[in-house]
Scaffold this active site. Structure first.
Site, PDB file in Angstrom:
ATOM      1  N   LYS A 149       0.849  -1.199   0.000  1.00 37.43           N
ATOM      2  CA  LYS A 149       0.000   0.000   0.000  1.00 37.43           C
ATOM      3  C   LYS A 149       0.883   1.246   0.000  1.00 37.43           C
ATOM      4  O   LYS A 149       2.095   1.160   0.225  1.00 37.43           O
ATOM      5  CB  LYS A 149      -0.938  -0.011   1.200  1.00 37.43           C
ATOM      6  CG  LYS A 149      -0.304  -0.030   2.571  1.00 37.43           C
ATOM      7  CD  LYS A 149      -1.350  -0.385   3.624  1.00 37.43           C
ATOM      8  CE  LYS A 149      -0.768  -0.685   4.962  1.00 37.43           C
ATOM      9  NZ  LYS A 149      -0.719   0.410   5.902  1.00 37.43           N
ATOM     10  N   TYR A 173      15.894  30.842   7.202  1.00 36.43           N
ATOM     11  CA  TYR A 173      14.671  31.474   7.716  1.00 36.43           C
ATOM     12  C   TYR A 173      14.683  31.537   9.240  1.00 36.43           C
ATOM     13  O   TYR A 173      15.108  30.578   9.910  1.00 36.43           O
ATOM     14  CB  TYR A 173      13.448  30.658   7.303  1.00 36.43           C
ATOM     15  CG  TYR A 173      13.021  30.854   5.857  1.00 36.43           C
ATOM     16  CD1 TYR A 173      12.749  32.123   5.356  1.00 36.43           C
ATOM     17  CD2 TYR A 173      12.871  29.762   5.026  1.00 36.43           C
ATOM     18  CE1 TYR A 173      12.345  32.283   4.036  1.00 36.43           C
ATOM     19  CE2 TYR A 173      12.468  29.905   3.715  1.00 36.43           C
ATOM     20  CZ  TYR A 173      12.207  31.180   3.217  1.00 36.43           C
ATOM     21  OH  TYR A 173      11.809  31.345   1.929  1.00 36.43           O
TER      22      TYR A 173
HETATM   23  C1  LIG Z   1      -3.809  -4.722   8.418  1.00 38.92           C
HETATM   24  C2  LIG Z   1      -2.357  -4.545   8.157  1.00 38.92           C
HETATM   25  N1  LIG Z   1      -1.578  -5.622   7.942  1.00 38.92           N
HETATM   26  C3  LIG Z   1      -0.248  -5.506   7.721  1.00 38.92           C
HETATM   27  C4  LIG Z   1       0.357  -4.267   7.703  1.00 38.92           C
HETATM   28  C5  LIG Z   1       1.850  -4.176   7.494  1.00 38.92           C
HETATM   29  O1  LIG Z   1       2.432  -3.697   8.669  1.00 38.92           O
HETATM   30  P1  LIG Z   1       4.008  -3.461   8.786  1.00 38.92           P
HETATM   31  O2  LIG Z   1       4.342  -2.399   7.819  1.00 38.92           O
HETATM   32  O3  LIG Z   1       4.184  -3.015  10.203  1.00 38.92           O
HETATM   33  O4  LIG Z   1       4.652  -4.761   8.485  1.00 38.92           O
HETATM   34  C6  LIG Z   1      -0.408  -3.116   7.919  1.00 38.92           C
HETATM   35  C7  LIG Z   1       0.237  -1.798   7.908  1.00 38.92           C
HETATM   36  O5  LIG Z   1      -0.245  -0.791   8.273  1.00 38.92           O
HETATM   37  C8  LIG Z   1      -1.804  -3.258   8.153  1.00 38.92           C
HETATM   38  O6  LIG Z   1      -2.578  -2.191   8.372  1.00 38.92           O
END
Ligand SMILES: Cc1ncc(COP(=O)(O)O)c(C=O)c1O
Length: 375
Positions: free
Chosen positions: A46, A266
């Site tokens: 994602k 700045y």
């Molecule tokens: C439901 C879920 N599974 C897995 C993951 C992966 O987590 P990580 O990046 O801590 O391995 C996430 C990340 O936000 C998640 O929301």
């Protein structure tokens, strides 16, 4: 008269972001080997594979044997479909937005159903189509964020016919504190086991990156690592078992001689203590370099640290290069902002944030180069 060559944009880009796909694959392989067969290790891609480029990362992981890919939103899932073979499974964590069921089906995306309303909508859609389509059902065991809470879970256990029409691909949960040694991990594991014992049989998934390191009891049928694939340390109390995956080098635009009573940047927040040199670098907060790093941390020039001085501005940072050998830094030179001397987790700690945020904020203006990978 000199003219700029258009042949190699990297030669005049403000900053170069190098993404090592072989390192991402090596990290996935390490996690896969910890849990068993390849089908048991998914990849969370994602937010554009945590900023590294899902269209490059996902095919490289598919070539290495990964078959399940996880995103947060249906739009991300549809984009991912276009770069993955049909036998890749794409899961979308964000539930079933109203009216979206046909979109999921059309693109072969498996929704993660987060509440009874999602389940009702998906089963109705499946019955209408006459197809028992797969979906993941998310059970909230302590996050109080997404997933069926205790009342909804009891309701589903008492009325399993609510699932009629669909196929449960996975029962899923997510830990709140997997990276820490806390009783909450065992509590959530216990709640998940209790739920599984009372629900219709189907594969199960609990583990994110850190949970993989909590031991086999947490692995179930599918693990879902994200950050560890990209080199963030999933075991913060111990050495990082993962390979770094990104390197960020930025260009020196100008080097100034400064002296006592002068200030830099700045707000005039940095007052020069004596005769010295300040280099201005072509990266700023608009590139995801956090403004909280104003006056904090270092960049590295040829392996030598140079402290950041003054405020981070939109496109620029300023560093004190007084201690560097004469001629070591000149306009056009590259300095290391993230790399072997400055791991992502170090940058994050200095900025008061986490490696996830540093990676997912990596700038759109960087000249990106993906190296390695077979895809
Ligand atoms: C439901 C879920 N599974 C897995 C993951 C992966 O987590 P990580 O990046 O801590 O391995 C996430 C990340 O936000 C998640 O929301």
């Amino acid at each position: 008269m000199t003219t700029m060559s258009a042949s190699d944009p990297a030669s005049f880009a403000g900053a170069l972001l190098t993404i090592d796909l072989d390192a991402v694959v090596a990290n996935w392989t390490l996690l896969r080997d910890r849990v068993g067969g390849p089908a048991r290790c998914a990849a969370v891609v994602k937010a554009d594979a945590y900023g590294l480029g899902a269209s490059r990362v996902a095919p490289a992981l598919f070539a290495a044997g990964c078959r399940t890919f996880v995103v947060a939103q249906v739009e991300e899932a549809i984009a991912l479909r276009a770069v993955l073979p049909a036998d890749a499974e794409v899961l979308s964590l964000g539930g079933l937005p109203p009216g979206s069921a046909a979109e999921f089906a059309a693109h072969g995306v498996t929704p993660v159903l987060n509440h009874l309303g999602d389940i009702e909508a998906w089963t109705a859609f499946c019955r209408e189509r006459g197809e028992a389509r797969p979906a993941v059902v998310h059970i909230d065991t302590g996050m109080n964020r997404l997933g069926l809470g205790p009342d909804e879970l009891d309701c589903l256990i008492e009325q399993p016919e609510r699932l009629t029409g669909m196929s449960v691909r996975l029962w899923m949960t997510h830990l709140a504190c997997a990276e820490a040694d806390t009783p909450m991990n065992a509590q959530q594991l216990g709640r998940f086991r209790m739920a599984l014992a009372r629900l219709p049989a189907a594969p199960a998934s609990l583990a994110n990156s850190s949970s993989v390191f909590l031991g086999p009891a947490y692995h179930f049928d599918l693990v879902r690592p994200g950050c560890a694939l990209y080199g963030v340390n999933p075991t913060p109390a111990a050495a990082n078992p993962m390979r770094p995956t990104v390197r960020l080098d930025a260009r020196v635009l100008q080097v100034r001689s400064v002296d006592t009573a002068m200030t830099v940047g700045y707000g005039a927040t940095h007052r020069v203590a004596g005769k010295g040199k300040v280099a201005t670098i072509a990266v700023g907060y608009a590139d995801g370099y956090p403004r909280t790093l104003s006056g904090r941390g270092h960049v590295f020039v040829g392996g030598i640290p140079a402290p950041v001085v003054g405020r981070i501005s939109m496109d620029l940072i300023t560093v004190d290069v007084t201690a560097l050998p004469e001629g070591a830094v000149a306009p056009g030179a590259l300095v290391e902002l993230i790399g072997p001397n400055r791991p992502v987790d170090t940058v994050a700690e200095e900025a008061g944030t986490i490696g996830y945020e540093i990676l997912t904020s990596l700038g759109r203006r960087y000249h990106r180069v993906h190296v390695g990978g077979t895809a």
